[in-house]
Design a protein around this motif. Structure first.
Motif, PDB file in Angstrom:
ATOM      1  N   THR A  80     -35.401 -36.514 -46.101  1.00 10.49           N
ATOM      2  CA  THR A  80     -36.851 -36.319 -45.995  1.00 10.49           C
ATOM      3  C   THR A  80     -37.597 -37.402 -46.764  1.00 10.49           C
ATOM      4  N   LYS A  81     -37.103 -37.737 -47.938  1.00 11.34           N
ATOM      5  CA  LYS A  81     -37.716 -38.816 -48.728  1.00 11.34           C
ATOM      6  C   LYS A  81     -37.647 -40.139 -47.982  1.00 11.34           C
ATOM      7  N   THR A  82     -36.520 -40.392 -47.319  1.00 13.57           N
ATOM      8  CA  THR A  82     -36.357 -41.624 -46.542  1.00 13.57           C
ATOM      9  C   THR A  82     -37.343 -41.665 -45.382  1.00 13.57           C
ATOM     10  N   ILE A  83     -37.520 -40.529 -44.716  1.00 12.04           N
ATOM     11  CA  ILE A  83     -38.463 -40.458 -43.588  1.00 12.04           C
ATOM     12  C   ILE A  83     -39.881 -40.768 -44.064  1.00 12.04           C
ATOM     13  N   LEU A  84     -40.276 -40.185 -45.187  1.00 13.10           N
ATOM     14  CA  LEU A  84     -41.627 -40.415 -45.723  1.00 13.10           C
ATOM     15  C   LEU A  84     -41.832 -41.873 -46.131  1.00 13.10           C
ATOM     16  N   SER A  85     -40.779 -42.479 -46.682  1.00 11.09           N
ATOM     17  CA  SER A  85     -40.896 -43.871 -47.137  1.00 11.09           C
ATOM     18  C   SER A  85     -40.966 -44.861 -45.973  1.00 11.09           C
ATOM     19  N   THR A  86     -40.370 -44.514 -44.838  1.00  8.67           N
ATOM     20  CA  THR A  86     -40.376 -45.435 -43.689  1.00  8.67           C
ATOM     21  C   THR A  86     -41.456 -45.101 -42.655  1.00  8.67           C
ATOM     22  N   TYR A  87     -42.313 -44.109 -42.969  1.00 10.87           N
ATOM     23  CA  TYR A  87     -43.348 -43.710 -42.006  1.00 10.87           C
ATOM     24  C   TYR A  87     -44.254 -44.870 -41.588  1.00 10.87           C
ATOM     25  N   PRO A  88     -44.719 -45.747 -42.535  1.00 12.45           N
ATOM     26  CA  PRO A  88     -45.609 -46.836 -42.124  1.00 12.45           C
ATOM     27  C   PRO A  88     -45.029 -47.717 -41.011  1.00 12.45           C
ATOM     28  N   LYS A  89     -43.714 -47.830 -40.981  1.00  7.32           N
ATOM     29  CA  LYS A  89     -43.045 -48.644 -39.955  1.00  7.32           C
ATOM     30  C   LYS A  89     -43.325 -48.110 -38.552  1.00  7.32           C
ATOM     31  N   TYR A  90     -43.485 -46.776 -38.445  1.00  6.02           N
ATOM     32  CA  TYR A  90     -43.661 -46.151 -37.128  1.00  6.02           C
ATOM     33  C   TYR A  90     -45.107 -45.772 -36.824  1.00  6.02           C
ATOM     34  N   GLU A  91     -46.015 -46.037 -37.775  1.00  3.60           N
ATOM     35  CA  GLU A  91     -47.388 -45.582 -37.581  1.00  3.60           C
ATOM     36  C   GLU A  91     -48.036 -46.219 -36.358  1.00  3.60           C
ATOM     37  N   ASP A  92     -47.800 -47.530 -36.143  1.00  2.32           N
ATOM     38  CA  ASP A  92     -48.395 -48.196 -34.986  1.00  2.32           C
ATOM     39  C   ASP A  92     -47.918 -47.585 -33.672  1.00  2.32           C
ATOM     40  N   ARG A  93     -46.641 -47.258 -33.610  1.00  2.00           N
ATOM     41  CA  ARG A  93     -46.095 -46.662 -32.382  1.00  2.00           C
ATOM     42  C   ARG A  93     -46.650 -45.259 -32.157  1.00  2.00           C
ATOM     43  N   PHE A  94     -46.716 -44.493 -33.241  1.00  3.57           N
ATOM     44  CA  PHE A  94     -47.286 -43.152 -33.122  1.00  3.57           C
ATOM     45  C   PHE A  94     -48.760 -43.211 -32.726  1.00  3.57           C
ATOM     46  N   THR A  95     -49.467 -44.222 -33.258  1.00  4.29           N
ATOM     47  CA  THR A  95     -50.892 -44.383 -32.923  1.00  4.29           C
ATOM     48  C   THR A  95     -51.057 -44.692 -31.441  1.00  4.29           C
ATOM     49  N   ALA A  96     -50.194 -45.580 -30.911  1.00  7.18           N
ATOM     50  CA  ALA A  96     -50.260 -45.925 -29.480  1.00  7.18           C
ATOM     51  C   ALA A  96     -49.980 -44.706 -28.607  1.00  7.18           C
ATOM     52  N   ILE A  97     -48.996 -43.902 -29.011  1.00  8.57           N
ATOM     53  CA  ILE A  97     -48.664 -42.684 -28.250  1.00  8.57           C
ATOM     54  C   ILE A  97     -49.828 -41.697 -28.311  1.00  8.57           C
TER      55      ILE A  97
END
Length: 358
Positions: A87-104
């Motif tokens: 869970t900590k790893t997921i939270l730390s890498t969230y910024p990497k996926y923010e652009d993709r989530f924003t596009a979706i």
């Protein structure tokens, strides 16, 4: 005389049906008590043979039980630590996926006419558009109460497990004293012996196959450099306990995340899809049946109905326990003359009695 016997049997079956509905209602209402007791009973079936083997090495029964409890607690601690770190790893890498989530989310917002401000972040858009503030608050309250409830449940399960294992040591003596009739005593002992043997056999093999499934999914996703391989391995391990549907759900989540991470590199996505599908198909449909040596003798339709029923009754835990519970019901029905037709109906093979008559 014959009509009177049939009439009595019909009354018995009607009363049995009514009793089953009443029993189901009780199980639904007493879920907080029944789930820990059922889980503890299933675990006692698994650990009882282990305690018996340890007893052959002149290890006292109490020490054997203590060893089993320590093993279970270490397992829970290991899984908890694994999930927290993931869970900590997921939270730390969230910024990497923010652009993709924003596009979706932008496509989703345009499709369903939801307000979307391109100057704001994804989190702010969600916060303003979908009442996320209320959802987050509700989730925080629910999660905290669920965590406390889960801790209490684990404690109750351990307590039940300890006392059940102590009870098993003297069970045979108690049954002999309680039922002086040798035939009745033998019947009950056969039901108990067959239940422990078959449920232990099923759970141990299911655990090993699930563990192997999770390990292969973890190694495959780790080798291709997919993010959170521990999560996908753990998901494959846990959901594999639910026949058919569990594997389908774990495969779907893993493939969807592979698309999210690797798109437009379809080669990586195809590899992940081929990996999870082949692992689940080979282990679930080839290795597991051969490992068991024989099937459980339960109709696939009955298993499907059982999954639906126990899932409705007890949620995810009910779906995990559905098949072992059906195995127990089938064993009990096979050993009670008036319920043998029920064992035939829920089974996959004709009753031995019918084969002998032919």
């Amino acid at each position: 005389m014959k009509k009177q016997t049939n009439y009595a049997r019909s009354i018995f079956l009607v009363l049995l049906l009514v009793s089953l509905f009443a029993f189901a209602a009780i199980l639904k209402l007493t879920v907080s008590f029944c789930i820990p007791l059922t889980v503890a009973t299933m675990l006692s079936f698994v650990f009882y043979p282990i305690c018996n083997k340890l007893k052959k090495f002149h290890i006292p029964w109490a020490i054997s039980i203590f060893i089993c409890i320590v093993v279970v607690l270490i397992l829970f601690y290991f899984i908890g630590t694994l999930l927290i770190s993931s869970t900590k790893t997921i939270l730390s890498t969230y910024p990497k996926y923010e652009d993709r989530f924003t596009a979706i989310y932008k496509i989703f917002a345009q499709t369903f006419k939801i307000s979307f401000n391109e100057d704001l972040s994804l989190f702010n858009n969600l916060w303003n558009s979908l009442n996320v503030r209320t959802m987050v608050q509700d989730f925080a309250i629910t999660f905290s109460s669920s965590l406390v409830s889960f801790s209490k449940t684990i404690f109750v399960i351990m307590l039940f497990l300890v006392f059940l294992l102590f009870e098993f040591e003297s069970l045979k003596t108690k049954m002999t004293l309680a039922f002086s009739d040798e035939y009745t005593n033998q019947k009950i002992m056969n039901i108990a012996r067959n239940t422990v043997t078959e449920v232990t056999h099923f759970l141990s093999i299911k655990f090993m196959v699930s563990l192997l499934t999770g390990l292969l999914v973890f190694l495959g996703t780790f080798a291709i450099d997919m993010d959170f391989p521990i999560i996908w391995g753990f998901l494959a391990f846990i959901l594999n306990f639910i026949p058919t549907f569990g594997s389908a759900i774990s495969c779907s989540f893993t493939i969807l995340f592979a698309i999210l991470q690797f798109y437009p590199s379809w080669g990586h996505v195809i590899f992940v899809a081929a990996l999870v599908l082949s692992v689940n198909l080979i282990l679930g449909n080839i290795v597991e049946p051969r490992w068991e040596g024989t099937d459980l003798g339960i109709s696939p339709f009955v298993i499907l109905v059982s999954l639906s029923f126990w899932g409705w009754m007890w949620g995810f835990v009910g779906m995990v326990l559905a098949v072992p519970l059906m195995v127990i019901i089938k064993i009990v029905c096979e050993n009670i003359d008036i319920l043998k037709p029920v064992a035939v109906i829920i089974g996959t093979k004709k009753a031995k009695v019918s084969e002998q008559d032919q």
